[in-house]
Design a protein around this motif. Structure first.
Motif, PDB file in Angstrom:
ATOM      1  N   VAL A   1      57.875 -10.050  29.270  1.00  0.00           N
ATOM      2  CA  VAL A   1      56.779  -9.647  28.195  1.00  0.00           C
ATOM      3  C   VAL A   1      56.737 -10.885  27.315  1.00  0.00           C
ATOM      4  CG1 VAL A   1      56.286  -7.999  26.338  1.00  0.00           C
ATOM      5  CG2 VAL A   1      57.831  -7.295  28.260  1.00  0.00           C
ATOM      6  N   PRO A   2      55.280 -11.132  27.222  1.00  0.00           N
ATOM      7  CA  PRO A   2      55.073 -12.688  26.470  1.00  0.00           C
ATOM      8  C   PRO A   2      55.545 -12.677  24.992  1.00  0.00           C
ATOM      9  CG  PRO A   2      53.261 -11.667  27.409  1.00  0.00           C
ATOM     10  CD  PRO A   2      53.948 -10.610  27.678  1.00  0.00           C
TER      11      PRO A   2
ATOM     12  N   TRP B   1      62.960  -6.772  27.320  1.00  0.00           N
ATOM     13  CA  TRP B   1      62.591  -5.913  28.536  1.00  0.00           C
ATOM     14  C   TRP B   1      63.852  -5.722  29.574  1.00  0.00           C
ATOM     15  CZ3 TRP B   1      62.783  -8.891  33.361  1.00  0.00           C
ATOM     16  CH2 TRP B   1      63.244 -10.132  33.081  1.00  0.00           C
ATOM     17  N   ILE B   2      63.763  -4.705  30.458  1.00  0.00           N
ATOM     18  CA  ILE B   2      64.818  -4.541  31.308  1.00  0.00           C
ATOM     19  C   ILE B   2      64.765  -5.449  32.756  1.00  0.00           C
ATOM     20  CG2 ILE B   2      65.807  -2.754  32.919  1.00  0.00           C
ATOM     21  CD1 ILE B   2      66.344  -2.121  29.909  1.00  0.00           C
ATOM     22  N   THR B   3      65.864  -6.262  33.032  1.00  0.00           N
ATOM     23  CA  THR B   3      65.940  -7.007  34.273  1.00  0.00           C
ATOM     24  C   THR B   3      66.498  -5.781  35.201  1.00  0.00           C
ATOM     25  OG1 THR B   3      68.244  -7.441  33.950  1.00  0.00           O
ATOM     26  CG2 THR B   3      66.425  -9.155  33.264  1.00  0.00           C
ATOM     27  N   GLY B   4      65.751  -5.450  36.265  1.00  0.00           N
ATOM     28  CA  GLY B   4      66.284  -4.416  37.457  1.00  0.00           C
ATOM     29  C   GLY B   4      65.453  -3.250  37.352  1.00  0.00           C
ATOM     30  N   THR B   5      65.773  -2.250  38.090  1.00  0.00           N
ATOM     31  CA  THR B   5      64.761  -1.071  38.279  1.00  0.00           C
ATOM     32  C   THR B   5      65.317  -0.021  37.380  1.00  0.00           C
ATOM     33  OG1 THR B   5      66.147  -0.359  40.187  1.00  0.00           O
ATOM     34  CG2 THR B   5      63.991  -1.621  40.390  1.00  0.00           C
TER      35      THR B   5
ATOM     36  N   GLN C   1      70.664  -5.066  32.072  1.00  0.00           N
ATOM     37  CA  GLN C   1      70.554  -6.519  31.455  1.00  0.00           C
ATOM     38  C   GLN C   1      69.248  -6.226  30.650  1.00  0.00           C
ATOM     39  OE1 GLN C   1      70.229 -10.427  32.821  1.00  0.00           O
ATOM     40  NE2 GLN C   1      71.834 -11.049  31.509  1.00  0.00           N
ATOM     41  N   ALA C   2      69.130  -6.445  29.470  1.00  0.00           N
ATOM     42  CA  ALA C   2      67.942  -6.314  28.700  1.00  0.00           C
ATOM     43  C   ALA C   2      67.902  -7.793  28.288  1.00  0.00           C
ATOM     44  CB  ALA C   2      67.895  -5.338  27.347  1.00  0.00           C
ATOM     45  N   CYS C   3      66.702  -8.512  28.455  1.00  0.00           N
ATOM     46  CA  CYS C   3      66.537  -9.884  28.095  1.00  0.00           C
ATOM     47  C   CYS C   3      65.562 -10.061  27.254  1.00  0.00           C
ATOM     48  CB  CYS C   3      65.843 -10.691  29.479  1.00  0.00           C
ATOM     49  SG  CYS C   3      67.231 -11.170  30.758  1.00  0.00           S
ATOM     50  N   ALA C   4      65.546 -11.057  26.560  1.00  0.00           N
ATOM     51  CA  ALA C   4      64.597 -11.436  25.480  1.00  0.00           C
ATOM     52  C   ALA C   4      64.133 -12.600  25.741  1.00  0.00           C
ATOM     53  CB  ALA C   4      65.432 -11.500  23.993  1.00  0.00           C
ATOM     54  N   GLY C   5      62.455 -12.521  25.933  1.00  0.00           N
ATOM     55  CA  GLY C   5      61.815 -13.652  26.430  1.00  0.00           C
ATOM     56  C   GLY C   5      61.532 -14.572  25.205  1.00  0.00           C
TER      57      GLY C   5
ATOM     58  N   SER D   1      70.426 -12.105  25.952  1.00  0.00           N
ATOM     59  CA  SER D   1      70.431 -10.808  26.756  1.00  0.00           C
ATOM     60  C   SER D   1      71.486 -10.194  26.315  1.00  0.00           C
ATOM     61  CB  SER D   1      70.689 -11.093  28.180  1.00  0.00           C
ATOM     62  OG  SER D   1      71.921 -11.768  28.306  1.00  0.00           O
ATOM     63  N   ILE D   2      71.417  -8.906  26.437  1.00  0.00           N
ATOM     64  CA  ILE D   2      72.349  -7.849  26.003  1.00  0.00           C
ATOM     65  C   ILE D   2      72.338  -6.565  26.972  1.00  0.00           C
ATOM     66  CG2 ILE D   2      70.544  -6.538  24.571  1.00  0.00           C
ATOM     67  CD1 ILE D   2      72.808  -6.365  22.607  1.00  0.00           C
TER      68      ILE D   2
END
Length: 283
Positions: A1-2, A13-17, A29-33, A42-43
């Motif tokens: 997400v921008p 946002w969520i990495t993975g399905t 894993q939730a990533c912060a862009g 990430s967290i």
């Protein structure tokens, strides 16, 4: 997400399905862009799919301030994983796939699987010769006297005429969803998903589904169909016994006004009321 989306500076946002209901609680894993890095920090987040087509999330805060968890504008479409397909390097319209070198609606061009042994109620002894779908490729519809579909829950071993029966790990799509991707699992040993493969599914007008199979991971595995609709219809007969016709006539005669008589005749194995027969012959 921008960056600078979702009301914050760094968006999570969520990495993975996302999981389906049968997966239970999963870890993602939730990533912060931030600053051109989609996963600057990430967290871990826990997720569970719930009845009613929604998800719940277990959060433990964010790595730093000015980070926030985002929400998808249209999560239903994202969860269904609508599949864009192409033919001869040209994109197909939504809901179409490449069949015999042209973009076609698979609801209008499919093969039929009508074997009764595909029923989840069709047991097979370990010593019997099992079925195998390793060579099954293309679009198919399960049709045994009526439309049936693949089960959405784990199927026991030695069912559906094979050793490891394949089922859909997820829900079936609606007509408006187009072609979606689903995981198909094969039960073996203590694992409901010991074998896996990808299946494309589309819901068609008339309340049935078609499936694009790419074979099974090996033998002996076969794709299952729900058992509650797989029943063979009794063979129809062209003529009713004469005594049944007579009894039916007598029963109807009792309900007619006094003095009125029914006249019935057989023609080509069918029963006609006399005036209707004469009208039909006169056309």
């Amino acid at each position: 997400v921008p960056d600078y989306s979702c009301g914050t500076d760094a968006t999570l946002w969520i990495t993975g399905t996302h999981p389906v209901e049968t997966d239970g609680i999963v870890s993602r894993q939730a990533c912060a862009g931030w600053n051109l890095n989609c996963c600057h920090s990430s967290i871990t987040v826990h997720i569970k799919a719930c009845p009613g087509n929604y998800h719940v999330y277990k959060y433990q805060g964010v790595p730093w301030c000015y980070h926030a968890y985002c929400a998808e504008y249209n999560p239903t479409i994202t969860a269904l994983q609508t599949v864009p397909l192409s033919c001869l390097n040209q994109p197909c319209l939504s809901g179409q796939d490449c069949i015999t070198d042209s973009c076609v609606n698979p609801c209008q061009q499919y093969n039929v699987l009508d074997e009764p042994w595909r029923s989840t109620d069709f047991p097979i002894a370990p010593s019997s010769v099992p079925k195998c779908d390793s060579g099954l490729n293309g679009w198919y519809r399960f049709l045994v006297n009526d439309s049936v579909r693949m089960p959405e829950a784990c199927v026991p071993e030695y069912s559906c005429g094979t050793h490891a029966p394949m089922w859909i790990n997820g829900t079936h799509p609606l007509e408006t969803d187009g072609i979606v991707s689903r995981q198909s699992c094969g039960k073996w040993s203590s694992s409901c998903c010991y074998f896996t493969t990808t299946v494309h599914i589309k819901a068609c007008p008339g309340n049935y589904h078609v499936y694009k199979f790419q074979g099974t991971p090996g033998c002996n595995l076969a794709y299952c169909a729900e058992s509650n609709l797989i029943t063979k219809a009794p063979e129809s007969t062209t003529e009713q016994p004469t005594e049944t016709t007579e009894r039916s006539t007598e029963t109807l005669q009792e309900h007619l006004p006094k003095g009125m008589t029914l006249r019935w005749r057989k023609k080509e194995g069918k029963i006609f009321h006399k005036p209707e027969e004469e009208e039909e012959e006169g056309e």
